[in-house]
Design a protein around this motif. Structure first.
Motif, PDB file in Angstrom:
ATOM      1  N   UNK A 313       0.990  -1.242   0.043  1.00 35.74           N
ATOM      2  CA  UNK A 313      -0.005  -0.181   0.037  1.00 35.74           C
ATOM      3  C   UNK A 313       0.819   1.331  -0.021  1.00 35.74           C
ATOM      4  N   UNK A 314       2.006   1.161   0.571  1.00 28.51           N
ATOM      5  CA  UNK A 314       3.064   2.390   0.619  1.00 28.51           C
ATOM      6  C   UNK A 314       3.635   2.780  -0.414  1.00 28.51           C
ATOM      7  N   UNK A 315       4.044   1.707  -1.485  1.00 27.59           N
ATOM      8  CA  UNK A 315       4.843   1.754  -2.394  1.00 27.59           C
ATOM      9  C   UNK A 315       5.062   3.176  -3.350  1.00 27.59           C
ATOM     10  N   UNK A 316       3.786   3.305  -4.035  1.00 27.97           N
ATOM     11  CA  UNK A 316       3.655   4.297  -4.723  1.00 27.97           C
ATOM     12  C   UNK A 316       3.465   5.682  -3.893  1.00 27.97           C
ATOM     13  N   UNK A 317       2.644   5.491  -2.984  1.00 29.74           N
ATOM     14  CA  UNK A 317       2.610   6.856  -1.961  1.00 29.74           C
ATOM     15  C   UNK A 317       4.011   7.380  -1.514  1.00 29.74           C
ATOM     16  N   UNK A 318       4.859   6.468  -1.221  1.00 32.28           N
ATOM     17  CA  UNK A 318       6.092   7.151  -0.790  1.00 32.28           C
ATOM     18  C   UNK A 318       6.854   8.020  -1.837  1.00 32.28           C
ATOM     19  N   UNK A 319       6.660   7.386  -3.061  1.00 28.73           N
ATOM     20  CA  UNK A 319       7.407   8.300  -4.098  1.00 28.73           C
ATOM     21  C   UNK A 319       6.556   9.511  -4.333  1.00 28.73           C
ATOM     22  N   UNK A 320       5.268   9.575  -4.435  1.00 27.15           N
ATOM     23  CA  UNK A 320       4.563  10.716  -4.420  1.00 27.15           C
ATOM     24  C   UNK A 320       4.960  11.596  -3.230  1.00 27.15           C
ATOM     25  N   UNK A 321       5.137  11.102  -2.191  1.00 27.81           N
ATOM     26  CA  UNK A 321       5.596  11.882  -0.808  1.00 27.81           C
ATOM     27  C   UNK A 321       6.883  12.596  -0.947  1.00 27.81           C
ATOM     28  N   UNK A 322       7.855  11.884  -1.869  1.00 25.25           N
ATOM     29  CA  UNK A 322       9.038  12.690  -2.071  1.00 25.25           C
ATOM     30  C   UNK A 322       8.864  13.928  -2.693  1.00 25.25           C
ATOM     31  N   UNK A 323       8.156  13.972  -3.705  1.00 25.95           N
ATOM     32  CA  UNK A 323       7.699  15.264  -4.466  1.00 25.95           C
ATOM     33  C   UNK A 323       6.830  16.120  -3.670  1.00 25.95           C
ATOM     34  N   UNK A 324       5.860  15.622  -2.580  1.00 22.71           N
ATOM     35  CA  UNK A 324       5.171  16.423  -1.777  1.00 22.71           C
ATOM     36  C   UNK A 324       6.045  17.070  -0.828  1.00 22.71           C
ATOM     37  N   UNK A 325       7.121  16.452  -0.181  1.00 25.18           N
ATOM     38  CA  UNK A 325       7.916  16.910   0.803  1.00 25.18           C
ATOM     39  C   UNK A 325       9.169  17.930   0.372  1.00 25.18           C
ATOM     40  N   UNK A 326       9.536  17.942  -0.695  1.00 29.60           N
ATOM     41  CA  UNK A 326      10.613  18.545  -1.277  1.00 29.60           C
ATOM     42  C   UNK A 326      10.344  19.556  -2.384  1.00 29.60           C
ATOM     43  N   UNK A 327      11.161  20.813  -2.508  1.00 30.25           N
ATOM     44  CA  UNK A 327      10.906  21.704  -3.538  1.00 30.25           C
ATOM     45  C   UNK A 327      11.868  21.029  -4.965  1.00 30.25           C
TER      46      UNK A 327
END
Length: 396
Positions: A313-327
């Motif tokens: 469940x976390x796999x794609x979410x974490x890569x989206x979070x990379x873009x959400x957390x950083x400029x």
């Protein structure tokens, strides 16, 4: 779709050794510790290469780095079909790890370029479906190739396939930045150590180490576990091992959809990404711990399937979070750092499993250790609370 196809062949080239490890181990006379070292030969170069790979992707762009990466890793896979022993196979796996390092970093950059916060979870999940599709179909597909053409033919066939993906990528992919992203990309250099030492980065990385360990336990040792501990034939193990990974294929878009849905409903972006991430890791840990204490093989496979579904469940979410957390100017670098952490866990899993099995002649503690580490990962993810800003990353 190009990234999806690329991720499928990317993972097939990784998993081929896991499918053939029993056959190769017998041919080369390897014990469990040596096979554990061989299975990890891809992982530690991959992990280390992620650190410069993120910066390289930020500097030179997704298109060029993907092309060269897939050409080199395809050549390494083909070379693996010609090796004559432990050391030569080890070297080809190291090269494979280095060449594949930029791929999912590129995926993180592509999703930030093309998709908004509300779309990014599903977009990242589609890209990251590739590993789950590959893992789901790899056991029966690669077992068939192994039986039909031998492990050497299997390696060569997979390597040749990568060149077709490279051609399509260069022909059809176009890099695209939004106006505000271009402005941020021109701001200047990112302070790597400021990014690496940021509290958000540490919580993210500890979470990745713990959660990756349990996945890579399945990824590298599941077929061997089913044949040696559950008495399955090679063909039976190939089909049985596919079931949990197919469940993972289903879980990846569910996790992405869930996080995007929560954002559209007004939830904070970070919290929305962490709901499937933390919840999935907790369920994955609870399911994996008792696996080897269950005598009935069917119920053991049910627990393994639940664990892989929840962890995916976390796999794609974490890569989206990379873009959400950083400029934008730091997406590749941050993606490289977090993927480096993931493959610390990935490297430890096959080596640790090999030592535990050799010392105890059992998989009992293997599953307990992986479950505890996954719980630690869930706690660490839950502590992520704020974004990383451009001001945090300016050179001193």
């Amino acid at each position: 779709m190009l990234m999806l196809f690329g991720s499928i062949i990317n993972y097939l080239d990784r998993v081929n050794l896991s499918i053939a490890n029993t056959t190769i181990g017998k041919e080369f006379g390897l014990d469990p510790v040596q096979m554990g070292l061989l299975l990890s030969a891809f992982m530690w170069p991959y992990a280390l290469a992620n650190l410069p790979a993120g910066w390289i992707v930020d500097k030179y762009g997704a298109k060029k780095i993907f092309m060269w990466g897939i050409i080199v890793w395809s050549l390494a896979t083909i070379a693996g079909g010609f090796v004559q022993g432990f050391m030569s196979m080890y070297i080809t796996r190291m090269i494979l790890g280095i060449a594949e390092a930029p791929f999912f970093i590129i995926g993180g950059q592509v999703t930030q370029q093309y998709f908004s916060h509300e779309e990014r979870g599903m977009a990242s999940s589609v890209i990251n479906l590739g590993p789950k599709i590959a893992n789901g179909f790899a056991p029966p597909l690669l077992t068939f190739l192994l039986i039909w053409m031998g492990w050497r033919g299997m390696f060569i066939t997979l390597g040749v396939t990568g060149f077709a993906i490279s051609f399509l990528w260069m022909k059809y992919y176009r890099e695209e930045y939004k106006v505000e992203q271009v402005a941020q990309l021109k701001k200047g250099k990112v302070n790597f150590w400021a990014l690496f030492n940021h509290p958000t980065s540490w919580w993210f990385n500890i979470g990745n180490i713990g959660s990756s360990y349990v996945f890579w336990l399945y990824f590298t040792w599941l077929p061997t576990y089913l044949t040696t501990q559950r008495g399955m034939s090679l063909t039976q193990a190939g089909w049985a091992a596919a079931i949990p990974f197919i469940a993972g294929v289903i879980a990846v878009p569910i996790g992405g959809w869930m996080s995007d849905y929560l954002i559209k409903r007004g939830m904070n972006v970070i919290r929305a990404r962490l709901v499937p991430t933390v919840g999935g890791c907790i369920l994955a840990a609870v399911a994996v711990i008792p696996v080897n204490y269950i005598e009935d093989t069917t119920w053991a496979m049910v627990l393994i399937t639940i664990s892989l579904f929840a962890g995916a469940l976390r796999v794609g979410v974490l890569w989206a979070l990379v873009g959400d957390l950083t400029p934008p100017e730091a997406v590749g670098t941050f993606g490289g750092i977090q993927n480096f952490a993931s493959f610390i866990g990935a490297t430890l899993a096959p080596i640790g499993t090999g030592y535990i099995v050799k010392a105890t002649n059992s998989f009992d503690y293997v599953f307990v250790v992986s479950g505890v580490l996954c719980l630690i990962g869930a706690i660490s993810y839950a502590l992520i609370s704020r974004k990383i800003t451009s001001e945090d990353l300016l050179p001193n």
